[in-house]
Design an enzyme around this catalytic site. Structure first.
Site, mmCIF file in Angstrom:
data_model
loop_
_atom_site.group_PDB
_atom_site.id
_atom_site.type_symbol
_atom_site.label_atom_id
_atom_site.label_comp_id
_atom_site.label_asym_id
_atom_site.label_seq_id
_atom_site.Cartn_x
_atom_site.Cartn_y
_atom_site.Cartn_z
ATOM 1 N N CYS B 101 0.890 -1.159 0.000
ATOM 2 C CA CYS B 101 0.000 0.000 0.000
ATOM 3 C C CYS B 101 0.923 1.202 0.000
ATOM 4 O O CYS B 101 1.562 1.501 1.007
ATOM 5 C CB CYS B 101 -0.918 0.030 1.218
ATOM 6 N N CYS B 104 -0.542 4.455 2.343
ATOM 7 C CA CYS B 104 -0.591 4.309 3.807
ATOM 8 C C CYS B 104 -0.157 2.881 4.123
ATOM 9 O O CYS B 104 0.972 2.532 3.835
ATOM 10 C CB CYS B 104 -1.954 4.667 4.376
ATOM 11 N N SER B 105 -1.018 2.067 4.679
ATOM 12 C CA SER B 105 -0.623 0.683 4.942
ATOM 13 C C SER B 105 -1.849 -0.200 4.959
ATOM 14 O O SER B 105 -2.015 -1.023 5.847
ATOM 15 C CB SER B 105 0.141 0.568 6.256
ATOM 16 N N CYS B 106 -2.699 -0.049 3.951
ATOM 17 C CA CYS B 106 -3.884 -0.885 3.856
ATOM 18 C C CYS B 106 -3.457 -2.346 3.785
ATOM 19 O O CYS B 106 -2.463 -2.680 3.140
ATOM 20 C CB CYS B 106 -4.695 -0.515 2.617
#
Lengths: 139, 196
Positions: B101, B104-106
């Protein structure tokens, strides 16, 4: 991994990357500090209560991360959950859940507490942890 | 937040925010603790490993998994936040999938839990797109030039999970034994399943 730009990360180093197992069982730390878990739990609780919407929070997180990366090209000092917390502060303020000034005042009060106060008194095994209020800090 | 706030210890900021929200009755400690405990103890890659092992042993399940990841994963009881639109990417001898991602950090929480530190690191998020072969090699995954690498960037809707190839020599293994060969890294696509 060397691809992480040389940020030695204890959580990663502890990860055996062995067969999948519960995070705590395989030595992996889900949260590196109690405040990280607190910021995480707050966001999920606010989302569940319908007080923030996840996509709005995610957009705030993207902005927070983007701003941080633009200001820190070396990547030194990176903390994902600091960005998460910043995004949560922004989102909660934008939604009128907290007043930014009250938030800053409360943070200053907590920061001014005498040494020995546990800023991370977050007890996972009990719910008796009472939140501080102004009168108890400043009788 | 404000520039000043950035100089305040995040532990203090988190406590300040939590205390104000709790005082206003907007959140309660028990709900927060419940979420924290759930992701510390109950939700993690062991869920995804069961999904993969089922797909390896049940062709009908594998088909359903590739057609509608969220529904097939829910069949095994795994659902929840960040799992509303899970797409499963099947590795083949010709094509290897890896997930990132970039913004962000999905991450597909119901099957993998919360992401590891390296997944959230700015370095991984930028480099895996630019030079996936080199980054995978740093993870210890050397892929031949004949294997195409496909990098999938999670969007606001979709969360990806990789279905790794079943290792050779696992014909006699039970589903539970197979699940033990499936690591988190294999389901993100920075590793292969472990050979028995």
């Amino acid at each position: 991994m060397s691809g992480s730009g040389g940020h030695a990360d204890p959580a990663y180093l502890l990860d055996s990357s062995g067969p999948a197992s519960p995070p705590r069982d395989n030595g992996e730390l889900v949260f590196a500090a109690p405040w990280e878990s607190r910021a995480f739990g707050l966001a999920l609780a606010l989302n569940e209560a319908g007080l923030i919407d996840w996509e709005g929070f995610r957009q705030a997180l993207i902005r927070e991360i983007g701003d941080w990366e633009a200001a820190h090209p070396s990547g030194e000092g990176w903390s994902y959950y600091e960005c998460w917390l910043g995004a949560l502060e922004r989102t909660a303020s934008a939604k009128g859940l907290v007043d930014p000034r009250a938030l800053a005042d409360r943070a200053a009060q907590i920061a001014a507490l005498p040494a020995g106060h546990d800023h991370e008194a977050h007890d996972h095994d009990g719910h008796e942890h009472s939140m501080h209020n102004e009168t108890s800090h400043h009788p | 937040m404000t520039t000043a706030a950035e100089h305040i210890d995040p532990a203090v900021r988190a406590e300040a925010l939590a205390s104000l929200l709790i005082e206003r009755g907007l959140v309660d400690q028990a709900t927060m603790d419940n979420f924290i405990k759930t992701y510390e103890l109950s939700v993690g890659p062991m869920n995804g490993a069961k999904v993969v092992a089922r797909a390896w042993t049940d062709p009908g399940y594998r088909e359903r998994l590739l057609a509608d990841g969220t529904a097939a994963i829910a069949e095994l009881g795994f659902k929840g936040p960040q799992g509303e639109h899970i797409v499963v990417l099947e590795n083949t001898p010709d094509a290897h999938n890896v997930v990132v991602c970039t913004l962000c950090s999905c991450y597909p929480w119901p099957v993998l839990g919360l992401p590891p530190s390296w997944y959230k690191d700015p370095s991984y998020r930028s480099r895996i797109v630019r030079e996936p072969r080199a980054v995978l090699a740093e993870f210890g995954l050397e892929l031949g030039d004949d294997v195409a690498i496909r990098v999938f960037d999670s969007s606001s809707e979709v969360r990806y999970m990789v279905l790794p190839m079943r290792p050779a020599g696992t014909d006699g293994l039970s589903e539970a034994e197979l699940a033990a060969l499936v690591t988190r890294d294999a389901m993100v696509g920075v590793a292969e399943a472990v050979a028995p």
